[in-house]
Design a protein around this motif. Sequence first.
Motif, short mmCIF file in Angstrom:
data_model
loop_
_atom_site.label_atom_id
_atom_site.label_comp_id
_atom_site.label_asym_id
_atom_site.label_seq_id
_atom_site.Cartn_x
_atom_site.Cartn_y
_atom_site.Cartn_z
N SER A 115 0.85 -1.19 0.00
CA SER A 115 0.00 0.00 0.00
C SER A 115 0.89 1.23 0.00
O SER A 115 2.00 1.20 0.53
N PRO A 116 0.40 2.34 -0.56
CA PRO A 116 1.21 3.56 -0.58
C PRO A 116 1.43 4.15 0.81
O PRO A 116 2.31 4.99 1.00
N THR A 117 0.64 3.70 1.79
CA THR A 117 0.75 4.23 3.15
C THR A 117 1.77 3.48 4.00
O THR A 117 1.94 3.78 5.18
N GLY A 118 2.45 2.45 3.43
CA GLY A 118 3.55 1.82 4.14
C GLY A 118 3.31 0.46 4.74
O GLY A 118 4.11 0.00 5.55
N LEU A 158 2.64 -8.98 8.84
CA LEU A 158 2.32 -7.66 8.31
C LEU A 158 3.03 -6.59 9.13
O LEU A 158 2.93 -6.56 10.36
N LEU A 159 3.77 -5.70 8.44
CA LEU A 159 4.51 -4.61 9.06
C LEU A 159 3.96 -3.27 8.58
O LEU A 159 3.23 -3.21 7.60
N LYS A 160 4.35 -2.21 9.28
CA LYS A 160 3.93 -0.86 8.89
C LYS A 160 5.06 0.11 9.16
O LYS A 160 5.69 0.08 10.23
N ILE A 161 5.36 0.96 8.17
CA ILE A 161 6.31 2.05 8.36
C ILE A 161 5.60 3.37 8.10
O ILE A 161 4.62 3.44 7.35
N GLU A 162 6.08 4.42 8.75
CA GLU A 162 5.48 5.75 8.60
C GLU A 162 6.38 6.62 7.74
O GLU A 162 7.58 6.76 8.03
N PRO A 168 6.00 3.47 -3.54
CA PRO A 168 5.66 2.54 -4.62
C PRO A 168 5.19 1.23 -4.01
O PRO A 168 5.73 0.78 -3.00
N PHE A 169 4.18 0.62 -4.59
CA PHE A 169 3.63 -0.61 -4.01
C PHE A 169 3.19 -1.57 -5.10
O PHE A 169 3.08 -1.21 -6.28
N MET A 170 2.93 -2.80 -4.70
CA MET A 170 2.43 -3.82 -5.62
C MET A 170 1.05 -4.27 -5.16
O MET A 170 0.82 -4.48 -3.96
N ALA A 171 0.15 -4.44 -6.12
CA ALA A 171 -1.18 -4.95 -5.81
C ALA A 171 -1.17 -6.48 -5.94
O ALA A 171 -0.44 -7.04 -6.76
#
Length: 472
Positions: A115-118, A158-162, A168-171
């Motif tokens: 996702s573009p949000t990280g 599942l991880l998350k960065i801010e 850039p992301f992959m669907a």
Amino acid sequence: MKKILTLVCVSALGGLLTLGGYKLFVEDGKQEQLTVEQVSDLPIYVPTHTNVTSPTNSISNIAPNFVEAAEKSLDAVVHVKNTAIVSAPMTMQDLFYGRSQQRAQVGTGSGVIISPTGYIVTNNHVIQNANEISITLNNNRSYMAELIGTDETTDIALLKIETDEDLPFMAFGDSDNAKIGEWVLAVGNPFNLNSTVTAGIISAKSRDLSGRNTQSFIQTDAAVNPGNSGGALVNTNGDLIGINTAISSRDGSYIGYSFAVPSNIARKIVNDIMEYGNVQNGILGVVGGALNSKAAKELGTDITEGFYVSEVTEDTGAEKAGIKSGDIIKKVDGVEINKFSDLTGYLKTKSPNDVVNVTLIRNDDEKVLPVTLLKNSVAEIPIIGRVKNLENEDLTKLKIDYGVEIKKLNKKYGPYLKEYGFEVGNILTKINGKKLYSVDDAQSSIENHNFNEPLRIEFINNNGEKESIMIR
């Protein structure tokens, strides 16, 4: 006399000229002909070049072009560094210098930005036991990551960065549409090398490496090495169809086959973690096994592919839909079921209350039955036995937030467990320190246990007292 002598000389000269001409032209010609005949015994080589004009871009029509797929995926694949604090064995030097047994241990792998949000998906084993997780993007920028959730059974985390900008992301693509023989790319960071791309084909689908029919991997011959775990398996369109997870190897490096979690399973796991905080599995409610020649002969059927139903679990969607013992499941929602992992792999993409159309054979007749999948509430746990989820009122009564009830002890290990006060009606609360909120947690804890190490079980006995036992 003079005329006769002149005639003789002319005749002699003519003879010499005739003999010379014969030697020069006739015999040399015969020798040349002989030589040609000898050469004709050698192999004849036909030129492979032709002057036929080829269509424009004919080479690209024959050989796959991975440039576009690589460009779509490189910036969306990241490097994952896991720093864990581990306790090392105490040495004489540690005692002498007063050094601590706890030391930092660093592991590395790959991840995919989804996702573009990280949000980043990777393997559970890449970040397991991490005290600190850092992410390095393809542009060399680094960020600290938060662990959102994991699923040990499918090895997905599942991880998350801010960040201050979109990434850039992959669907996720549709892994059910992936075909055996299709070209794919493996993108990751093997041996700590950034942005490495390798190519291969899909060798097989629905591979189970556990022997317990709990897995359903895509198998490929694209080169995958240590550090590729958690990276992307991409088709030639640049679609994410899998998360690279394991290799078949004797020395820890690639020797021919690698395995990826199908994207449809990974997507479902990620969605569940985001929405519920854990994985919601929808179960069909059948017990049985895959058919083959031997099993078909024993069961008295000519069908050698499919899932044979030996038992239908009570109070499940299968029982309510009318599936019976002896039925042979051939398809689910049009997906062919040739082996057990085909069935488990497809069901892992579904959630409780989803409806699936089951195509089965009963008494040589084909039937299609719609089945509503239910949440798994009862499960058979190796070593322990049959366990059941607790209702909310049970949890309230016991003043606990988690636990599963023992409904039946394992036939083999039950007598041994009873010696330690473990019996039917006990509330199983933890396995190896992991809290059990559902029977799924209990199953995954046992499936991921290293049986070379002791198994620690914590429970509440029928008197309401907390106990623990260690099984070696």
